[in-house]
Design an enzyme around this catalytic site. Sequence first.
Site, PDB file in Angstrom:
ATOM      1  N   GLU A 125     -11.157  -9.234   2.195  1.00  0.00           N
ATOM      2  CA  GLU A 125      -9.915  -8.899   2.887  1.00  0.00           C
ATOM      3  C   GLU A 125     -10.266  -8.754   4.362  1.00  0.00           C
ATOM      4  OE1 GLU A 125      -7.252  -5.957   1.270  1.00  0.00           O
ATOM      5  OE2 GLU A 125      -6.485  -5.448   3.268  1.00  0.00           O
ATOM      6  N   HIS A 147      -4.178  -4.527   7.357  1.00  0.00           N
ATOM      7  CA  HIS A 147      -4.307  -3.358   8.242  1.00  0.00           C
ATOM      8  C   HIS A 147      -3.517  -3.546   9.531  1.00  0.00           C
ATOM      9  CE1 HIS A 147      -5.806   0.607   9.221  1.00  0.00           C
ATOM     10  NE2 HIS A 147      -5.713   0.193  10.464  1.00  0.00           N
ATOM     11  N   ASN A 198       0.847  -1.186   0.000  1.00  0.00           N
ATOM     12  CA  ASN A 198       0.000   0.000   0.000  1.00  0.00           C
ATOM     13  C   ASN A 198       0.886   1.240   0.000  1.00  0.00           C
ATOM     14  OD1 ASN A 198      -1.523   2.279   1.035  1.00  0.00           O
ATOM     15  ND2 ASN A 198      -3.170   0.835   1.483  1.00  0.00           N
ATOM     16  N   ARG A 204      -9.158   8.229  -1.092  1.00  0.00           N
ATOM     17  CA  ARG A 204     -10.134   8.619  -0.093  1.00  0.00           C
ATOM     18  C   ARG A 204     -10.979   9.790  -0.580  1.00  0.00           C
ATOM     19  NH1 ARG A 204     -10.099   7.621   5.390  1.00  0.00           N
ATOM     20  NH2 ARG A 204      -8.723   5.907   6.075  1.00  0.00           N
ATOM     21  N   GLU A 261      -8.337   0.784  -3.425  1.00  0.00           N
ATOM     22  CA  GLU A 261      -9.231   0.819  -2.260  1.00  0.00           C
ATOM     23  C   GLU A 261     -10.076   2.073  -2.345  1.00  0.00           C
ATOM     24  OE1 GLU A 261      -6.758   0.661   1.175  1.00  0.00           O
ATOM     25  OE2 GLU A 261      -6.837  -1.501   1.269  1.00  0.00           O
ATOM     26  N   ARG A 313      -6.699  12.918   1.229  1.00  0.00           N
ATOM     27  CA  ARG A 313      -5.645  13.306   2.171  1.00  0.00           C
ATOM     28  C   ARG A 313      -4.262  12.812   1.724  1.00  0.00           C
ATOM     29  NH1 ARG A 313      -7.416   9.874   7.448  1.00  0.00           N
ATOM     30  NH2 ARG A 313      -9.426  10.791   6.864  1.00  0.00           N
TER      31      ARG A 313
HETATM   32  C1  LIG Z   1      -8.364  -0.486   4.479  1.00  0.00           C
HETATM   33  C2  LIG Z   1      -7.069  -0.349   5.166  1.00  0.00           C
HETATM   34  O1  LIG Z   1      -6.852  -0.875   6.219  1.00  0.00           O
HETATM   35  C3  LIG Z   1      -5.993   0.420   4.541  1.00  0.00           C
HETATM   36  O2  LIG Z   1      -5.688  -0.141   3.338  1.00  0.00           O
HETATM   37  C4  LIG Z   1      -6.386   1.861   4.350  1.00  0.00           C
HETATM   38  O3  LIG Z   1      -5.703   2.387   3.237  1.00  0.00           O
HETATM   39  C5  LIG Z   1      -6.017   2.618   5.612  1.00  0.00           C
HETATM   40  O4  LIG Z   1      -6.236   3.970   5.358  1.00  0.00           O
HETATM   41  P1  LIG Z   1      -4.956   4.951   5.335  1.00  0.00           P
HETATM   42  O5  LIG Z   1      -4.018   4.400   4.308  1.00  0.00           O
HETATM   43  O6  LIG Z   1      -5.557   6.281   4.973  1.00  0.00           O
HETATM   44  O7  LIG Z   1      -4.357   4.862   6.717  1.00  0.00           O
HETATM   45  N1  LIG Z   2      -5.912  -2.960   3.448  1.00  0.00           N
HETATM   46  C1  LIG Z   2      -4.736  -2.803   4.286  1.00  0.00           C
HETATM   47  C2  LIG Z   2      -3.695  -1.998   3.573  1.00  0.00           C
HETATM   48  O1  LIG Z   2      -3.758  -1.813   2.367  1.00  0.00           O
HETATM   49  C3  LIG Z   2      -2.556  -1.450   4.324  1.00  0.00           C
HETATM   50  O2  LIG Z   2      -2.895  -1.142   5.652  1.00  0.00           O
HETATM   51  P1  LIG Z   2      -1.674  -0.625   6.572  1.00  0.00           P
HETATM   52  O3  LIG Z   2      -0.587  -1.670   6.480  1.00  0.00           O
HETATM   53  O4  LIG Z   2      -1.225   0.684   6.007  1.00  0.00           O
HETATM   54  O5  LIG Z   2      -2.265  -0.539   7.954  1.00  0.00           O
END
Ligand SMILES: CC(=O)[C@@H](O)[C@H](O)COP(=O)(O)O
Ligand SMILES: NCC(=O)COP(=O)(O)O
Length: 249
Positions: free
Chosen positions: A153, A193, A9, A47, A72, A51
Amino acid sequence: MNPIFLGLNIDHVATLRQARGTRYPDPIKAALDAEMAGADSITLHLREDRRHIQDEDVVRISAMRQTKVNLEMAATEEMVQIAIQQKPEDVCLVPEKREELTTEGGLDVAGQKPWLADVCARLAAAGCRVSLFIDPDETQIAAAKEVGAPVIELHTGTYAELENPKEVQAEIERIQHAASFGHEIGLVVNAGHGLHYHNVQPIAAMKEIEELNIGHAIIAQAVYSGLPQAVREMKRLMIEARQNAYLKD
Ligand SMILES: CC(=O)[C@@H](O)[C@H](O)COP(=O)(O)O
Ligand SMILES: NCC(=O)COP(=O)(O)O
């Protein structure tokens, strides 16, 4: 052996960029570097409040990625239109509240089945594979199957935040049960997450889980060791855990 894949991510590369409104660090460069280091896919969260990830980032990653993109997004009409236009390989529907610091829980699929069934059908028709970001809960997993999502997920945020060893073990067992149930009813099971270098292995050991989406911890580690090394180390831990799970059989 069922392999375990890493979705990186890149949200928080964009967080650093947005802090000053500069063009650097470029989340797309981070994505390409991470793919070369072994990331199996790239996740980015567009989002509603923009942000971190911007609309342009979604356009650019869609044109430049070498692996696959997991977009996402909230299940809103605005985001559905963006996904239909950009056609990422995967779309993961997540809950969003503007005031949240980060995602705080799973999507309530059971409470909005008609809308989500419509969104899943429209995204599937556009060629996107839909994943639903849900708590490790049988009711939500069954609802995900009912609305036509091929992928779930499992939200590992509760697990990541727990400190009491007995509570941690109970949550691991809850996630394992959820992964087994989702797999049994024919869903692809991912998780994510709050996962980091010291808590990832119990989740990566779960044979029914196909992909872990991890961002914050890897981007944070990249500050010290560079992104390629941070990605390689996370993949090493994940694969080691999966191999050990099979050796125990
Ligand atoms: C859904 C999830 O848990 C994450 O992939 C999400 O992207 C968290 O949001 P932030 O990246 O804005 O923290
Ligand atoms: N869906 C979880 C993700 O993409 C990444 O979450 P995080 O590792 O940034 O908490």
